[in-house]
Design a protein around this motif. Structure first.
Motif, short mmCIF file in Angstrom:
data_model
loop_
_atom_site.label_atom_id
_atom_site.label_comp_id
_atom_site.label_asym_id
_atom_site.label_seq_id
_atom_site.Cartn_x
_atom_site.Cartn_y
_atom_site.Cartn_z
N SER A 54 -17.73 12.91 4.22
CA SER A 54 -18.00 11.82 3.28
C SER A 54 -16.87 11.68 2.25
O SER A 54 -16.99 10.90 1.32
CB SER A 54 -19.33 12.07 2.56
OG SER A 54 -19.27 13.30 1.87
N ARG A 55 -15.79 12.40 2.46
CA ARG A 55 -14.63 12.24 1.58
C ARG A 55 -13.39 12.00 2.44
O ARG A 55 -13.26 12.54 3.54
CB ARG A 55 -14.45 13.43 0.65
CG ARG A 55 -14.21 14.74 1.33
CD ARG A 55 -14.10 15.88 0.31
NE ARG A 55 -13.99 17.14 0.99
CZ ARG A 55 -12.84 17.73 1.31
NH1 ARG A 55 -11.70 17.18 1.00
NH2 ARG A 55 -12.85 18.89 1.94
N PRO B 102 -18.73 18.73 6.93
CA PRO B 102 -20.16 19.01 6.99
C PRO B 102 -20.82 18.58 8.31
O PRO B 102 -21.92 19.03 8.61
CB PRO B 102 -20.73 18.20 5.82
CG PRO B 102 -19.76 17.10 5.61
CD PRO B 102 -18.41 17.65 5.99
N ILE B 103 -20.15 17.73 9.08
CA ILE B 103 -20.74 17.20 10.31
C ILE B 103 -19.74 17.30 11.45
O ILE B 103 -18.56 16.98 11.29
CB ILE B 103 -21.17 15.72 10.14
CG1 ILE B 103 -22.21 15.59 9.03
CG2 ILE B 103 -21.70 15.14 11.45
CD1 ILE B 103 -22.53 14.16 8.64
N ALA C 61 -12.21 5.71 5.73
CA ALA C 61 -12.94 4.59 6.35
C ALA C 61 -13.22 3.45 5.38
O ALA C 61 -13.41 2.31 5.80
CB ALA C 61 -14.24 5.10 6.94
N ALA C 62 -13.20 3.73 4.09
CA ALA C 62 -13.47 2.68 3.10
C ALA C 62 -12.33 1.67 3.01
O ALA C 62 -12.54 0.55 2.52
CB ALA C 62 -13.72 3.30 1.73
N VAL C 63 -11.15 2.03 3.49
CA VAL C 63 -10.01 1.10 3.44
C VAL C 63 -9.42 0.82 4.82
O VAL C 63 -8.52 0.00 4.95
CB VAL C 63 -8.89 1.62 2.50
CG1 VAL C 63 -9.42 1.71 1.07
CG2 VAL C 63 -8.33 2.95 2.96
N ASP C 64 -9.92 1.48 5.84
CA ASP C 64 -9.41 1.28 7.19
C ASP C 64 -10.02 0.00 7.77
O ASP C 64 -11.25 -0.13 7.82
CB ASP C 64 -9.77 2.48 8.07
CG ASP C 64 -9.06 2.48 9.40
OD1 ASP C 64 -9.13 1.45 10.12
OD2 ASP C 64 -8.44 3.50 9.74
N PRO C 65 -9.20 -0.96 8.22
CA PRO C 65 -9.75 -2.22 8.73
C PRO C 65 -10.67 -2.05 9.94
O PRO C 65 -11.53 -2.89 10.19
CB PRO C 65 -8.51 -3.04 9.11
CG PRO C 65 -7.34 -2.15 8.96
CD PRO C 65 -7.75 -0.92 8.23
N GLY D 191 -23.44 2.60 4.74
CA GLY D 191 -24.79 3.14 4.59
C GLY D 191 -24.86 4.45 3.83
O GLY D 191 -23.91 4.88 3.18
N ASP D 192 -26.01 5.10 3.95
CA ASP D 192 -26.29 6.34 3.23
C ASP D 192 -25.31 7.47 3.56
O ASP D 192 -25.01 8.28 2.69
CB ASP D 192 -27.71 6.81 3.52
CG ASP D 192 -28.76 5.89 2.93
OD1 ASP D 192 -28.43 5.13 2.00
OD2 ASP D 192 -29.91 5.93 3.42
N LEU D 193 -24.85 7.52 4.79
CA LEU D 193 -23.95 8.61 5.17
C LEU D 193 -22.64 8.55 4.38
O LEU D 193 -22.09 9.57 4.00
CB LEU D 193 -23.64 8.56 6.68
CG LEU D 193 -22.73 9.66 7.21
CD1 LEU D 193 -23.34 11.04 7.01
CD2 LEU D 193 -22.41 9.42 8.67
N GLY D 194 -22.15 7.34 4.11
CA GLY D 194 -20.92 7.19 3.36
C GLY D 194 -19.71 7.80 4.05
O GLY D 194 -18.85 8.40 3.42
N LEU D 195 -19.63 7.62 5.36
CA LEU D 195 -18.52 8.18 6.14
C LEU D 195 -17.18 7.74 5.57
O LEU D 195 -16.98 6.57 5.29
CB LEU D 195 -18.65 7.72 7.59
CG LEU D 195 -17.59 8.21 8.57
CD1 LEU D 195 -18.22 8.46 9.93
CD2 LEU D 195 -16.43 7.26 8.71
#
Length: 188
Positions: free
Chosen positions: A143-144, A53-54, A101-105, A115-119
């Motif tokens: 965002s996924r 999307p971006i 990115a949620a698990v990447d150190p 934040g809101d973007l949830g990258l």
């Protein structure tokens, strides 16, 4: 004090390599300019290739990242340099990929992740000038989480090279206009 004076004062406080890189960013006179179709098309194609999307074409300045083109986030034109994903990309020659990115150190505490973007997914290729400076990135964001293919990453590198080619054409026009102006001043 003018903006250019402030920029040159800042240049006194950075090392010679960063000073030269920032001068290279400025020589193209793209920062603080309206979006140009060529860069906007490149961002569009990047988003289409990755189905994200971006996508942006960015230039990393001393204290901000200027978005020369941006697909998917409205009228956003600049973000702070720190903590910066784009700034991390220009520190290397290779494509920079974050699959989740949620698990990447490297990104666990990043504001774009929390934040809101949830990258969650980020891939970027550095824009390298013909004389070797890394000015910014062509990047895609989602965002996924996802895995990029080798072909997609190679396409991203090609798009970054296309930006570099466009910048060189821009520089030729700038220099040609300056030469014409000097010639007119001599004639008058």
């Amino acid at each position: 004090m003018t903006e250019s004076t402030n920029a040159y004062e800042y240049l006194d406080n950075v090392g010679p390599e960063e000073r030269a890189r920032l001068e290279a960013v400025r020589r193209y006179r793209l920062v603080d300019q309206p979006v140009e179709d060529a860069y906007d098309r490149i961002a569009f194609v990047a988003a289409a290739i990755f189905d994200t999307p971006i996508a942006t074409v960015s230039l990393v300045e001393q204290d901000r990242v200027w978005l020369a083109a941006c697909q998917g986030v409205g009228g956003l034109r600049e973000v702070g340099r720190e903590p910066g994903l784009c700034a991390s990309v220009i520190a290397q020659d290779d494509v920079y990929v974050i699959n989740d990115a949620a698990v990447d150190p490297r990104t666990l505490e990043h504001p774009l992740v929390r934040g809101d973007l949830g990258l969650r997914f980020y891939a970027a290729a550095p824009i390298r000038t013909h004389d070797g400076y890394r000015l910014g990135t062509v990047n895609v964001i989602d965002s996924r989480p996802r895995e990029a293919t080798t072909r997609q990453l190679r396409a991203l590198e090609h798009l970054a090279s296309m930006v570099s080619d466009e910048l060189e054409l821009r520089l030729m026009v700038i220099r040609s206009a300056a030469a014409e102006q000097r010639m007119r001043e001599r004639v008058n």
